[in-house]
Design an enzyme around this catalytic site. Structure first.
Site, PDB file in Angstrom:
ATOM      1  N   ASP A  20       0.839  -1.208   0.000  1.00  0.00           N
ATOM      2  CA  ASP A  20       0.000   0.000   0.000  1.00  0.00           C
ATOM      3  C   ASP A  20       0.871   1.254   0.000  1.00  0.00           C
ATOM      4  O   ASP A  20       0.564   2.240  -0.675  1.00  0.00           O
ATOM      5  CB  ASP A  20      -0.938  -0.009   1.215  1.00  0.00           C
ATOM      6  CG  ASP A  20      -1.802  -1.256   1.237  1.00  0.00           C
ATOM      7  OD1 ASP A  20      -2.256  -1.664   0.157  1.00  0.00           O
ATOM      8  OD2 ASP A  20      -1.987  -1.839   2.318  1.00  0.00           O
ATOM      9  N   HIS A  66      -5.292  -3.554   5.512  1.00  0.00           N
ATOM     10  CA  HIS A  66      -4.850  -3.838   4.148  1.00  0.00           C
ATOM     11  C   HIS A  66      -6.016  -4.390   3.333  1.00  0.00           C
ATOM     12  O   HIS A  66      -6.044  -5.557   2.989  1.00  0.00           O
ATOM     13  CB  HIS A  66      -3.673  -4.820   4.155  1.00  0.00           C
ATOM     14  CG  HIS A  66      -3.319  -5.284   2.773  1.00  0.00           C
ATOM     15  ND1 HIS A  66      -2.782  -4.432   1.829  1.00  0.00           N
ATOM     16  CD2 HIS A  66      -3.474  -6.477   2.144  1.00  0.00           C
ATOM     17  CE1 HIS A  66      -2.616  -5.088   0.697  1.00  0.00           C
ATOM     18  NE2 HIS A  66      -3.028  -6.338   0.855  1.00  0.00           N
TER      19      HIS A  66
HETATM   20  P1  NAI Z   1      -0.241 -18.358  -5.541  1.00  0.00           P
HETATM   21  O1  NAI Z   1      -1.429 -19.231  -5.645  1.00  0.00           O
HETATM   22  O2  NAI Z   1       0.507 -18.020  -6.789  1.00  0.00           O
HETATM   23  O3  NAI Z   1       0.806 -18.973  -4.518  1.00  0.00           O
HETATM   24  C1  NAI Z   1       0.438 -19.462  -3.270  1.00  0.00           C
HETATM   25  C2  NAI Z   1       1.357 -20.601  -2.919  1.00  0.00           C
HETATM   26  O4  NAI Z   1       0.993 -21.065  -1.631  1.00  0.00           O
HETATM   27  C3  NAI Z   1       1.233 -21.801  -3.892  1.00  0.00           C
HETATM   28  O5  NAI Z   1       2.525 -22.157  -4.373  1.00  0.00           O
HETATM   29  C4  NAI Z   1       0.634 -22.896  -3.018  1.00  0.00           C
HETATM   30  O6  NAI Z   1       1.090 -24.203  -3.364  1.00  0.00           O
HETATM   31  C5  NAI Z   1       1.137 -22.482  -1.639  1.00  0.00           C
HETATM   32  N1  NAI Z   1       0.385 -23.060  -0.536  1.00  0.00           N
HETATM   33  C6  NAI Z   1      -0.949 -23.309  -0.429  1.00  0.00           C
HETATM   34  N2  NAI Z   1      -1.224 -23.896   0.739  1.00  0.00           N
HETATM   35  C7  NAI Z   1      -0.051 -24.004   1.418  1.00  0.00           C
HETATM   36  C8  NAI Z   1       0.324 -24.515   2.682  1.00  0.00           C
HETATM   37  N3  NAI Z   1      -0.572 -25.041   3.502  1.00  0.00           N
HETATM   38  N4  NAI Z   1       1.620 -24.463   3.030  1.00  0.00           N
HETATM   39  C9  NAI Z   1       2.547 -23.927   2.205  1.00  0.00           C
HETATM   40  N5  NAI Z   1       2.262 -23.441   0.987  1.00  0.00           N
HETATM   41  C10 NAI Z   1       0.983 -23.479   0.599  1.00  0.00           C
HETATM   42  O7  NAI Z   1      -0.703 -17.003  -4.791  1.00  0.00           O
HETATM   43  P2  NAI Z   1       0.078 -15.614  -4.703  1.00  0.00           P
HETATM   44  O8  NAI Z   1      -0.318 -14.749  -5.836  1.00  0.00           O
HETATM   45  O9  NAI Z   1       1.517 -15.884  -4.461  1.00  0.00           O
HETATM   46  O10 NAI Z   1      -0.602 -14.979  -3.386  1.00  0.00           O
HETATM   47  C11 NAI Z   1      -0.396 -15.539  -2.115  1.00  0.00           C
HETATM   48  C12 NAI Z   1      -1.182 -14.795  -1.046  1.00  0.00           C
HETATM   49  O11 NAI Z   1      -0.705 -13.457  -0.908  1.00  0.00           O
HETATM   50  C13 NAI Z   1      -2.676 -14.656  -1.349  1.00  0.00           C
HETATM   51  O12 NAI Z   1      -3.405 -14.883  -0.185  1.00  0.00           O
HETATM   52  C14 NAI Z   1      -2.823 -13.212  -1.785  1.00  0.00           C
HETATM   53  O13 NAI Z   1      -4.110 -12.709  -1.569  1.00  0.00           O
HETATM   54  C15 NAI Z   1      -1.810 -12.557  -0.880  1.00  0.00           C
HETATM   55  N6  NAI Z   1      -1.387 -11.217  -1.298  1.00  0.00           N
HETATM   56  C16 NAI Z   1      -1.091 -10.325  -0.315  1.00  0.00           C
HETATM   57  C17 NAI Z   1      -0.718  -9.042  -0.604  1.00  0.00           C
HETATM   58  C18 NAI Z   1      -0.389  -8.086   0.490  1.00  0.00           C
HETATM   59  O14 NAI Z   1      -0.207  -6.901   0.205  1.00  0.00           O
HETATM   60  N7  NAI Z   1      -0.259  -8.492   1.737  1.00  0.00           N
HETATM   61  C19 NAI Z   1      -0.643  -8.569  -1.998  1.00  0.00           C
HETATM   62  C20 NAI Z   1      -0.903  -9.596  -2.967  1.00  0.00           C
HETATM   63  C21 NAI Z   1      -1.282 -10.865  -2.607  1.00  0.00           C
END
Ligand code: NAI
Length: 344
Positions: A155, A184
């Site tokens: 942000d 957030h």
């Molecule tokens: P993605 O789907 O590309 O990657 C998520 C990864 O987590 C996958 O490789 C999956 O296998 C793994 N995963 C699922 N369950 C798991 C577990 N129990 N233990 C270990 N790994 C596990 O998703 P992406 O795009 O990387 O986003 C991840 C998270 O980050 C989402 O919740 C998204 O909303 C959040 N996010 C947060 C932001 C922030 O500003 N804080 C900004 C953008 C995304």
């Protein structure tokens, strides 16, 4: 000697974030945990000629807990981008059902295996996943509020970029000079554009319409990415950069370096656990205990925070935004806490 563990390391955020961590000379061990492809990502990164030794951990089956435990053993810093991202039409709150249990279970393993580690939570909805983590750690009797961080840096990064565009200055020049507080997600995100006197002077030339559009763009900037990716996920590369920027602050503090930023990056934290935090919550936040504020770090933990209402010149308009944010935050925090209470 610093060990960093990334949980969710094979994902859209996890991979570029792990790459950036591999480039940090302070990191001596980089443990990558994911339920898929962690070993592949680790093998790939391990060929880069920087000091960090990279290891991949992925469970052999659903019951296998050794991989996560091994990835966490002796770690100093755990960064969690594990879980599902948004698709068009979804809010961050829609992710709760899946991501809540992922965070609960990962944090329970951290609490048991590496109770002294600093924990950075990226997984959404951050407004709820951080209270979930706090509750799990409390249940285990190892909650250290000074070491639990909700990552809201994206942000700030967006606010710096979008405001620089409006003011026609370089985006880098605004780092550490504007501040984003609150939560957030949508209207819980509150950018404070008058936080520093130099920026306040420039901002005074903006029209009300420009100001309102700017606030809206910071609050809903994530939607631009979700829409453009059209079903392929949400922000990953800008998030990896932002997550790394915050992780770098923590790593620098572990090495004894003091931040030179006029206003340090914010993080979504449990206020009552930090000196003066309960007063901030009671006096300005209607008792809401989780809130993003600029944090001063020392030795990998929060030393103090900057009270925005007493130091950063919060305007009347921004105070109204905070009031709106508090409503959403209170609900998300309750939802997170109730989820853990209801869990066995
Ligand atoms: P993605 O789907 O590309 O990657 C998520 C990864 O987590 C996958 O490789 C999956 O296998 C793994 N995963 C699922 N369950 C798991 C577990 N129990 N233990 C270990 N790994 C596990 O998703 P992406 O795009 O990387 O986003 C991840 C998270 O980050 C989402 O919740 C998204 O909303 C959040 N996010 C947060 C932001 C922030 O500003 N804080 C900004 C953008 C995304």
């Amino acid at each position: 000697m610093v060990k960093v563990t990334v949980c969710g390391a094979a994902g859209g955020i996890g991979q570029p974030l792990s790459l950036l961590l591999k480039l940090n000379p302070q990191v001596t061990e980089l443990a990558l945990f994911d339920i898929v492809n962690a070993k592949g990502v680790a093998a790939d990164l391990s060929h880069i000629n920087t000091p960090a030794v990279v290891t991949g951990y992925q469970p052999a089956n659903k019951e296998d807990k050794t991989a996560v435990v091994e990835s966490l053993r002796g770690t100093d810093l755990v960064i969690i981008p594990a879980g599902v991202p948004r698709k068009p039409g979804m809010t961050r709150a829609d992710l709760f059902n899946i991501n809540a249990s992922i965070i609960r279970d990962l944090v329970a393993n951290i609490g048991r295996t590496a109770p002294n580690a600093a924990i950075l939570i990226i997984s959404n909805p951050v407004n709820s996943t951080v209270p979930i983590a706090a509750e799990v750690l409390k249940k285990l009797g190892v909650f250290n509020p000074k070491k639990l961080f909700g990552v809201t840096t994206l942000d700030s990064v967006r606010a710096e970029t979008f405001l620089a565009d409006l003011l026609n200055v370089s985006p880098g020049s605004l780092q550490g000079r504007i501040s984003v507080i609150g939560g957030h997600s949508g209207d819980t995100i509150v950018p404070l554009i008058n936080a520093s006197p130099e920026v306040a002077r420039k901002v005074s030339n903006l029209t009300t319409d420009q100001y309102n559009k700017f606030i809206n763009r910071v609050q809903y900037g994530g939607d631009e990415v979700v829409k453009a990716k059209n079903g392929a996920g949400s922000a990953t590369l800008s998030m990896a950069y932002a997550g790394y920027r915050f992780a770098e602050n923590v790593l620098a503090s572990l090495a004894g370096k003091e931040s030179t930023a006029a206003i340090p990056d914010s993080s979504y934290i449990y206020l009552p656990g930090i000196p003066g935090g309960k007063e901030l919550s009671t006096k300005y936040l209607k008792g809401v205990d989780f809130f993003s504020v600029p944090v001063v770090l020392e030795q990998g933990q929060i030393k103090s925070f900057i009270n925005p209402f007493e130091i950063l010149k919060v305007t009347e308009g921004e105070t109204k935004l905070v009031q709106v944010a508090l409503e959403g935050l209170a609900k998300s925090i309750d939802q997170g806490t109730a989820f853990v209470t209801a869990s066995k």
